[in-house]
Design a protein around this motif. Structure first.
Motif, mmCIF file in Angstrom:
data_model
loop_
_atom_site.group_PDB
_atom_site.id
_atom_site.type_symbol
_atom_site.label_atom_id
_atom_site.label_comp_id
_atom_site.label_asym_id
_atom_site.label_seq_id
_atom_site.Cartn_x
_atom_site.Cartn_y
_atom_site.Cartn_z
ATOM 1 N N ALA A 77 0.996 -1.166 -0.372
ATOM 2 C CA ALA A 77 0.333 -0.242 0.110
ATOM 3 C C ALA A 77 1.170 1.020 0.070
ATOM 4 C CB ALA A 77 -0.620 -0.027 1.180
ATOM 5 N N ILE A 78 2.039 1.296 0.628
ATOM 6 C CA ILE A 78 3.391 2.091 0.871
ATOM 7 C C ILE A 78 3.461 2.877 -0.784
ATOM 8 C CG2 ILE A 78 5.026 3.491 1.768
ATOM 9 C CD1 ILE A 78 4.785 1.672 4.269
ATOM 10 N N ALA A 79 3.513 1.510 -1.251
ATOM 11 C CA ALA A 79 4.750 1.490 -2.298
ATOM 12 C C ALA A 79 3.332 2.371 -3.520
ATOM 13 C CB ALA A 79 4.829 -0.105 -3.321
ATOM 14 N N GLU A 80 2.356 1.435 -3.413
ATOM 15 C CA GLU A 80 1.135 2.672 -4.310
ATOM 16 C C GLU A 80 1.371 4.353 -3.804
ATOM 17 O OE1 GLU A 80 -2.482 0.596 -4.110
ATOM 18 O OE2 GLU A 80 -1.922 -1.406 -4.933
ATOM 19 N N GLY A 81 1.240 4.263 -3.075
ATOM 20 C CA GLY A 81 1.343 5.870 -2.173
ATOM 21 C C GLY A 81 2.274 7.061 -3.105
ATOM 22 N N LEU A 82 3.842 5.787 -3.519
ATOM 23 C CA LEU A 82 4.681 6.256 -3.388
ATOM 24 C C LEU A 82 5.364 6.535 -5.018
ATOM 25 C CD1 LEU A 82 7.575 4.691 -1.270
ATOM 26 C CD2 LEU A 82 6.907 7.053 -1.045
ATOM 27 N N ALA A 83 4.318 5.601 -5.730
ATOM 28 C CA ALA A 83 3.939 5.407 -7.135
ATOM 29 C C ALA A 83 3.438 6.625 -7.347
ATOM 30 C CB ALA A 83 3.570 4.256 -7.410
ATOM 31 N N GLU A 84 2.205 6.868 -7.268
ATOM 32 C CA GLU A 84 1.260 7.996 -6.816
ATOM 33 C C GLU A 84 2.199 9.277 -6.876
ATOM 34 O OE1 GLU A 84 -2.453 9.775 -4.781
ATOM 35 O OE2 GLU A 84 -2.599 7.675 -4.935
ATOM 36 N N ARG A 85 3.282 9.719 -6.049
ATOM 37 C CA ARG A 85 3.175 10.838 -5.940
ATOM 38 C C ARG A 85 4.645 10.924 -7.203
ATOM 39 N NH1 ARG A 85 5.085 14.350 -2.745
ATOM 40 N NH2 ARG A 85 7.598 15.095 -1.946
ATOM 41 N N LYS A 86 4.959 10.042 -7.277
ATOM 42 C CA LYS A 86 6.222 9.981 -8.421
ATOM 43 C C LYS A 86 5.523 10.689 -9.254
ATOM 44 C CE LYS A 86 9.609 7.535 -10.586
ATOM 45 N NZ LYS A 86 10.275 5.841 -10.937
ATOM 46 N N ALA A 87 4.145 9.755 -9.851
ATOM 47 C CA ALA A 87 3.653 10.233 -11.147
ATOM 48 C C ALA A 87 2.685 11.399 -11.041
ATOM 49 C CB ALA A 87 2.162 8.826 -11.284
ATOM 50 N N GLU A 88 2.569 11.944 -9.607
ATOM 51 C CA GLU A 88 2.076 13.792 -9.785
ATOM 52 C C GLU A 88 3.473 14.842 -10.017
ATOM 53 O OE1 GLU A 88 0.307 14.378 -6.137
ATOM 54 O OE2 GLU A 88 -1.118 12.762 -6.206
ATOM 55 N N LYS A 89 4.593 14.372 -9.515
ATOM 56 C CA LYS A 89 5.663 14.870 -10.091
ATOM 57 C C LYS A 89 6.411 15.318 -10.925
ATOM 58 C CE LYS A 89 9.236 15.816 -6.598
ATOM 59 N NZ LYS A 89 10.502 15.277 -6.540
#
Length: 257
Positions: A219-231
């Motif tokens: 779940a944390i990895a998904e959150g990190l991926a979301e942040r990366k995509a937004e960035k």
């Protein structure tokens, strides 16, 4: 990622402690008693994993770190592997008193570790006597053992994830003082009221710990991926704006000439 009750069952997540050792506040999460042992309601565990996972993903996507704490033998290696894989800090040796409440001092110790590394790189280390080098090496090894995994943690974590809240009671108290959200695997012998996000689960068996940690770190990895995509999205949006601005500036300077 949906949590299957069957996989939790196979990992032994449902086995609680002996009934005589239970904490009555865990009653809402207990399904039944069998052979003097409390059995945890895995439907509630599955729901709580999803709830905790969603909250942890939000914290990760905001750019905050989640500090994992597990110093018991059967959890150490699992936590080091799972937290390390998603680049999150973790404590698997003794909890350093004041780790959170006296974070400035802990940061000084981390800086000391970095300065020793610099000494070794720039050759200063070799100018020391043999005895001094031995002392510095011992200090570096001690700091690495206790603080190595948190060397990149430049500010207080956005949350704590704990395996066995009875064992890690000092970490729990420090997080409570600073209002840092606490996520934890809570067995039937512990008081869930100390935790913000309770995951009722067997916190003694390595299979159970591994299963819960797999879901949590995923779940944390998904959150990190979301942040990366937004960035990346904001960077690509910014490029045309910058080009437009540069062109406008060039035109203006030409006109002025």
């Amino acid at each position: 990622m949906a949590v299957e009750v069957k996989e939790l069952l196979e990992a032994g997540v449902h086995f609680g402690h002996l009934t005589r050792k239970w904490d009555p506040n865990m009653a809402p999460y207990v399904y039944m008693e069998r052979n003097g042992i409390h059995i945890i309601n895995l439907y509630k565990t599955a729901a709580k994993i999803e709830e905790a996972g969603n909250a942890l993903a939000k914290i990760a996507s905001s750019g905050r770190k989640i500090l994992f704490v597990a110093t018991k033998k059967q959890a150490k290696d699992i936590v080091a592997e799972k937290a390390g894989a998603i680049d999150m800090p973790y404590i698997t040796e003794r909890w350093p008193g004041g780790m959170l409440t006296n974070f400035v001092t802990i940061r000084k110790a981390v800086k000391k570790m970095a300065s020793i590394d610099r000494m070794k790189k720039d050759g200063t280390f070799m100018t020391l006597s043999k005895k001094e080098r031995l002392q510095v090496d011992r200090l570096r090894a001690k700091l690495e053992k206790n603080l190595g995994s948190i060397s990149d943690m430049t500010r207080l974590p956005g949350a704590l994830f704990v395996v066995d809240i009875k064992r890690e009671h000092i970490a729990i108290k420090e997080a409570q003082k600073l209002n840092i959200p606490i996520f934890a695997m809570v067995d039937t012998n512990s008081d869930p009221r100390q935790v913000d996000y309770v995951i009722p689960a067997n916190d003694d068996a390595s299979k159970s710990i591994d299963k819960i940690l797999s879901h949590v770190t995923s779940a944390i990895a998904e959150g990190l991926a979301e942040r990366k995509a937004e960035k990346e999205g904001s960077d690509s949006d910014e490029a045309p704006k910058k080009a437009k601005k540069a062109a406008k500036k060039a035109v203006t300077s030409e006109e002025e000439e």
